[in-house]
Scaffold this active site. Structure first.
Site, PDB file in Angstrom:
ATOM      1  N   ARG A  37      -9.107 -15.240   1.533  1.00 30.61           N
ATOM      2  CA  ARG A  37      -7.666 -15.541   1.535  1.00 30.61           C
ATOM      3  C   ARG A  37      -7.399 -17.039   1.375  1.00 30.61           C
ATOM      4  NH1 ARG A  37      -5.311 -11.036   5.737  1.00 30.61           N
ATOM      5  NH2 ARG A  37      -4.489  -9.689   4.105  1.00 30.61           N
ATOM      6  N   LYS A 198      -8.088   6.474   7.626  1.00 30.78           N
ATOM      7  CA  LYS A 198      -6.920   7.226   8.104  1.00 30.78           C
ATOM      8  C   LYS A 198      -6.069   7.804   6.992  1.00 30.78           C
ATOM      9  CE  LYS A 198      -5.557   6.200  12.500  1.00 30.78           C
ATOM     10  NZ  LYS A 198      -4.455   5.717  13.331  1.00 30.78           N
ATOM     11  N   GLY A 349      -8.357  -4.860   2.661  1.00 31.79           N
ATOM     12  CA  GLY A 349      -9.463  -5.707   3.111  1.00 31.79           C
ATOM     13  C   GLY A 349     -10.833  -5.090   2.898  1.00 31.79           C
ATOM     14  N   GLY A 372      -1.583  -3.632   3.205  1.00 29.87           N
ATOM     15  CA  GLY A 372      -0.337  -2.919   3.512  1.00 29.87           C
ATOM     16  C   GLY A 372       0.780  -3.244   2.536  1.00 29.87           C
TER      17      GLY A 372
END
Ligand code: AMP
Length: 393
Positions: A37, A198, A349, A372
């Site tokens: 980043r 998930k 990520g 996200g």
């Protein structure tokens, strides 16, 4: 969809510019453990320096929840940025206090001051108007380059651009351009490849993207909820029973034929990095087995679909790739994507980490810094920070 100003449209020479980047990096033993980043943030900092701005840089780091935590101070970030950039980065131990005031006062054109972690202030995540005003008072202009935080309406992402003339930084521009292209006019066939743990996190995305893609390949822990919904024995693999009803509807929707599920998986007899892997057909998963990767036949099939695509978006590893015994699926997919001529965008990520772990970053068109935020854009949502920028266009 709207548009926004860019840095070239702001007269920044000799002026103070507050730059909100996404410097939220993992730390280990007080040092930056992964500087992806920071490298991605450098073009905006360098551009503003070259244009002769006094750069006041800020970001959040971790989740200090409005408290000052020594382990989440920005000092290691300032040190690593300075190494990467090859110039001094002055570090202020506060964001709107006396140390920031002193360093900003001293900064000359082309110099960089990094403010402390914005989330040390409780007003950051609540988008407190006093905090946003205090931050805005430091500068003449605002540049937003923090794509990874663009889906959050915080003081430093939305409060400040409500108060200062604002532009998008170069990383932000590129991220928005890539995601808008995928959403609005992807080169076809367009394939989406999803994995990770998930399925509950990704259900809204699956629902909204499925009608827009040519194929959606599903691996990772999340495929087991789908396989279980289809009636397969999945042993002790991760499943989210709360999602079964929604998944049942999804599997019966008119676009369900675009979903491609694994035909074989790699299982472990127990959840242990050294557990011996077995390749099994999805109809032969043992009652006490853990499904930890897609199998070789599936990896080959997914790679073939990728090879026949003209654009691919990938989010989420195909298995527990942190464990050597269960990384073959993710490794095969990373290589297939890097080797394909398709426009390739990787977000999140873990998938970006996998691409880098397997040394495939040169073959990917865009490694997104936002997990996200990218998913929300692909869901068709308007991100609050982008909306705030668009008001200045
Ligand atoms: P997410 O944050 O939902 O994208 O999940 C990423 C994590 O899921 C990574 O740490 C992977 O190791 C993990 N993961 C992927 N596949 C599996 C699996 N089959 N079983 C357990 N964990 C998995």
């Amino acid at each position: 969809m709207g548009t926004f100003l860019t840095v070239s449209e702001l007269p920044v020479a000799g002026r103070k510019v507050l730059l909100r980047s996404d410097l939220n990096v993992p730390l280990r033993n007080g040092e930056v453990a992964d500087d992806f980043r920071l490298r991605s943030a450098l073009p905006a900092i360098n551009l503003l320096r070259e244009k002769g701005a006094q750069v006041i840089l800020c970001s959040h780091l971790g989740r200090p929840k409005g408290c000052v935590l020594d382990e989440l101070r920005m000092a290691p970030v300032a040190a690593r940025l300075s190494e990467l950039g090859g110039y001094p980065v002055a570090y202020a131990t506060d964001t709107v206090g006396t140390d920031a005031a002193r360093l900003i006062e001293q900064a000359r054109p082309g110099e960089v001051v990094l403010l402390e972690n914005t989330r040390f202030h409780p007003g950051e995540t609540s988008n407190d108007s006093d905090y946003a005003s205090e931050l805005a008072e430091w500068a003449d202009f605002f540049v937003l380059d923090a794509f990874g935080t663009a889906h959050r309406a915080h003081a430093s992402t939305v409060g400040v651009p409500d108060r200062l003339r604002s532009a998008a930084g170069p990383l932000m521009e590129r991220e928005i351009e890539m995601f808008r292209l995928l959403l609005e006019d992807p080169p076809r066939p367009f394939t989406v490849l999803l994995g990770g743990a998930k399925i509950s996190d990704k259900l809204p995305l699956i629902r909204s993207l499925l009608p827009k893609v040519d194929a959606m390949l599903i691996g990772g822990g999340m495929c087991f909820s789908l396989l279980a919904t289809e009636g397969y024995e999945v042993g002790d693999s991760m499943v989210e029973p709360d999602c079964f009803n929604s998944l049942h509807d999804l599997l019966r929707s008119t676009e369900a034929d675009r979903l491609v599920l694994p035909s074989d998986v790699v299982t472990a007899p127990e959840l242990d990095a050294t557990a011996p892997p077995s390749v099994v057909n999805i109809s032969a998963i043992q009652e006490e087995a853990w499904g930890l990767d897609i199998g070789p036949a599936t990896a080959k099939q997914f790679a073939a679909v990728i090879g026949g695509s003209r654009s691919v978006f990938w989010n989420g590893p195909m298995g527990l790739f942190e464990w050597e015994n269960y990384q073959a699926g993710t490794r095969t997919i990373a290589a297939a994507l890097a080797g394909s001529p398709a426009l390739s965008v990787v977000g999140g990520g873990d998938s970006v980490a996998a691409i880098r772990l397997f040394g495939q970053e040169n073959g990917i068109d865009h490694l997104s810094t936002g997990g996200g935020a990218g998913l929300k854009m692909l869901e068709g949502q308007t991100l609050p920070a982008i909306e705030a920028l668009e008001r200045w266009a």
